[in-house]
Write a protein that holds these residues in place. Structure first.
Motif: not given
Length: 156
Positions: A77-84, A10-15, A130-137
């Motif tokens: 955290a990148a191991r799961a979307s929710g954790g990411s 997922s994009a969140a995991r990648t970020a 940037a981290m919050i924006a990445a989480g939202i995006a």
């Protein structure tokens, strides 16, 4: 004929992975003489540390260890979307709070135990945003790609 290749991550995991690796890199670089100017003046903690990462950001052993811990948390955290998402949003919030903490205190006092300086304060704000924006995006992107469920609306 073109074939669309879809990433399984997922994009969140990648970020989260990108931020985690960046934190690990910065944490390690804080211990490298030459990249960290004034390395001989590196202290465990406190505003007396004279070491500056890239010659700009005051660092200490504790500061570098915090970066390494954040890096490990990001990679895990990148191991799961929710954790990411949690890592990006909560971690970003922590960095915004660190910015506020840095602005609110005198940098030459024992309260500056990490230590932080003016350059670090602004970096923390940018990093937090940037981290919050990445989480939202990434949540929006993952929902669009069908990788994250829409929130349930209570009572409907």
């Amino acid at each position: 004929m073109t074939t669309e290749v879809r990433s399984r991550r997922s994009a969140a995991r990648t970020a989260a992975l990108v931020f985690g690796v960046a934190f690990l890199l910065v944490g390690v670089l804080g211990f490298v003489p030459g990249i960290t100017a004034g390395y001989a003046d590196l202290r465990f903690a406190g505003h007396e540390s004279g070491a500056r990462l890239f010659g700009v950001f005051t660092v200490s052993v504790l500061h570098n260890l915090v970066h390494l811990v954040f890096g490990v948390l990001g990679v895990l955290a990148a191991r799961a979307s929710g954790g990411s998402r949690a890592f990006l949003m909560i971690g970003g919030g922590v960095y915004v709070l660190l910015f506020v903490f840095g602005l609110a205190m005198n940098h030459d006092t024992p309260a500056n135990f990490i230590p932080v300086d003016d350059a670090g304060d602004w970096l923390h704000l940018g990093l937090g945003v940037a981290m919050i924006a990445a989480g939202i995006a990434t949540t929006a992107a993952d929902r669009k790609r069908g990788r994250y469920p829409e929130p349930e609306i209570q009572g409907h």
